[in-house]
Write an enzyme that holds these catalytic residues in place. Structure first.
Site, PDB file in Angstrom:
ATOM      1  N   HIS A  54    -104.568  35.053  74.827  1.00 24.31           N
ATOM      2  CA  HIS A  54    -104.155  35.095  73.416  1.00 24.31           C
ATOM      3  C   HIS A  54    -102.866  34.307  73.212  1.00 24.31           C
ATOM      4  O   HIS A  54    -101.920  34.461  73.980  1.00 24.31           O
ATOM      5  CB  HIS A  54    -103.948  36.544  72.984  1.00 24.31           C
ATOM      6  CG  HIS A  54    -103.545  36.708  71.558  1.00 24.31           C
ATOM      7  ND1 HIS A  54    -104.344  36.325  70.503  1.00 24.31           N
ATOM      8  CD2 HIS A  54    -102.412  37.207  71.004  1.00 24.31           C
ATOM      9  CE1 HIS A  54    -103.725  36.601  69.360  1.00 24.31           C
ATOM     10  NE2 HIS A  54    -102.546  37.129  69.637  1.00 24.31           N
ATOM     11  N   THR A  55    -102.871  33.479  72.193  1.00 29.44           N
ATOM     12  CA  THR A  55    -101.669  32.750  71.789  1.00 29.44           C
ATOM     13  C   THR A  55    -101.313  33.195  70.385  1.00 29.44           C
ATOM     14  O   THR A  55    -102.192  33.271  69.524  1.00 29.44           O
ATOM     15  CB  THR A  55    -101.911  31.227  71.800  1.00 29.44           C
ATOM     16  OG1 THR A  55    -102.393  30.839  73.092  1.00 29.44           O
ATOM     17  CG2 THR A  55    -100.645  30.458  71.480  1.00 29.44           C
ATOM     18  N   VAL A  57     -98.338  32.629  67.238  1.00 28.05           N
ATOM     19  CA  VAL A  57     -97.151  32.035  66.629  1.00 28.05           C
ATOM     20  C   VAL A  57     -97.095  32.579  65.206  1.00 28.05           C
ATOM     21  O   VAL A  57     -98.062  32.442  64.457  1.00 28.05           O
ATOM     22  CB  VAL A  57     -97.232  30.491  66.621  1.00 28.05           C
ATOM     23  CG1 VAL A  57     -96.031  29.887  65.898  1.00 28.05           C
ATOM     24  CG2 VAL A  57     -97.327  29.936  68.041  1.00 28.05           C
ATOM     25  N   GLY A  63     -96.551  25.018  62.943  1.00 29.89           N
ATOM     26  CA  GLY A  63     -96.339  23.614  62.668  1.00 29.89           C
ATOM     27  C   GLY A  63     -95.203  22.996  63.468  1.00 29.89           C
ATOM     28  O   GLY A  63     -94.882  21.829  63.291  1.00 29.89           O
ATOM     29  N   LEU A  64     -94.592  23.755  64.355  1.00 30.98           N
ATOM     30  CA  LEU A  64     -93.470  23.257  65.157  1.00 30.98           C
ATOM     31  C   LEU A  64     -93.888  22.889  66.575  1.00 30.98           C
ATOM     32  O   LEU A  64     -93.057  22.491  67.383  1.00 30.98           O
ATOM     33  CB  LEU A  64     -92.362  24.321  65.220  1.00 30.98           C
ATOM     34  CG  LEU A  64     -91.805  24.806  63.882  1.00 30.98           C
ATOM     35  CD1 LEU A  64     -90.824  25.952  64.100  1.00 30.98           C
ATOM     36  CD2 LEU A  64     -91.144  23.660  63.140  1.00 30.98           C
ATOM     37  N   ALA A  67     -97.091  26.578  70.036  1.00 30.94           N
ATOM     38  CA  ALA A  67     -98.265  26.969  70.832  1.00 30.94           C
ATOM     39  C   ALA A  67     -98.456  25.996  71.994  1.00 30.94           C
ATOM     40  O   ALA A  67     -98.734  26.410  73.121  1.00 30.94           O
ATOM     41  CB  ALA A  67     -99.509  27.028  69.951  1.00 30.94           C
ATOM     42  N   CYS A  89    -108.483  31.999  75.504  1.00 31.30           N
ATOM     43  CA  CYS A  89    -107.929  31.833  74.155  1.00 31.30           C
ATOM     44  C   CYS A  89    -108.506  30.568  73.532  1.00 31.30           C
ATOM     45  O   CYS A  89    -108.493  29.498  74.142  1.00 31.30           O
ATOM     46  CB  CYS A  89    -106.405  31.739  74.236  1.00 31.30           C
ATOM     47  SG  CYS A  89    -105.627  31.273  72.688  1.00 31.30           S
ATOM     48  N   SER A  90    -108.999  30.675  72.308  1.00 36.14           N
ATOM     49  CA  SER A  90    -109.619  29.527  71.651  1.00 36.14           C
ATOM     50  C   SER A  90    -108.630  28.389  71.397  1.00 36.14           C
ATOM     51  O   SER A  90    -109.019  27.226  71.428  1.00 36.14           O
ATOM     52  CB  SER A  90    -110.292  29.952  70.344  1.00 36.14           C
ATOM     53  OG  SER A  90    -109.331  30.474  69.451  1.00 36.14           O
ATOM     54  N   THR A  95    -108.184  23.427  71.448  1.00 34.03           N
ATOM     55  CA  THR A  95    -107.158  22.536  70.903  1.00 34.03           C
ATOM     56  C   THR A  95    -106.281  21.942  72.004  1.00 34.03           C
ATOM     57  O   THR A  95    -106.256  20.733  72.192  1.00 34.03           O
ATOM     58  CB  THR A  95    -106.276  23.278  69.867  1.00 34.03           C
ATOM     59  OG1 THR A  95    -107.127  23.809  68.843  1.00 34.03           O
ATOM     60  CG2 THR A  95    -105.254  22.352  69.249  1.00 34.03           C
TER      61      THR A  95
END
Length: 122
Positions: A54-55, A57, A63-64, A67, A89-90, A95
């Site tokens: 799991h991530t 933010v 947007g920084l 992640a 984690c997806s 990504t």
């Protein structure tokens, strides 16, 4: 509680602005110093495999690139400790790894991800 500071991650001109990422071993996660953004993991196979599960933010910090910084810290830790990674984690699988395929060499070789969370065995 054992926490270890992970050095700044990043490169080029942005390196000076890269967040400090801390390894919080007791909570099984890598987190920002304020503990608001983190990536959680579960150790498997007697600690030889790190399952990134799991991530998170918070919306105020999105947007920084946090992640991605969290992932880099986790992958660097795994690499330096000869640990394989399962990207459950997806964000990590869909990504981060697509944008950073050089980390694919750390992925666990068996298809364990598809078996995680299933309650019945064949």
């Amino acid at each position: 509680m054992a926490t270890t500071r992970i050095s700044e991650v990043g490169g080029g001109a942005a390196a000076a602005e890269a967040p400090k990422i801390v390894w919080n071993e007791a909570k099984h996660r890598f987190e920002t110093e304020d503990k608001k953004a983190y990536i959680e993991y579960v150790l498997r196979n007697d600690g030889k495999v790190m399952d990134l599960v799991h991530t998170f933010v918070p919306s105020s910090k999105r947007g920084l690139g946090l992640a991605s910084h969290l992932c880099v810290a986790a992958f660097n830790h795994a690499k330096s400790h000869s640990i394989s990674i399962i990207p459950t984690c997806s964000y990590v699988s869909d990504t981060f790894l697509l944008r950073n395929p050089t980390w694919n060499s750390l992925l666990y070789s068996e298809d364990v991800k598809s078996n995680i969370g299933t309650s019945s065995a064949l």
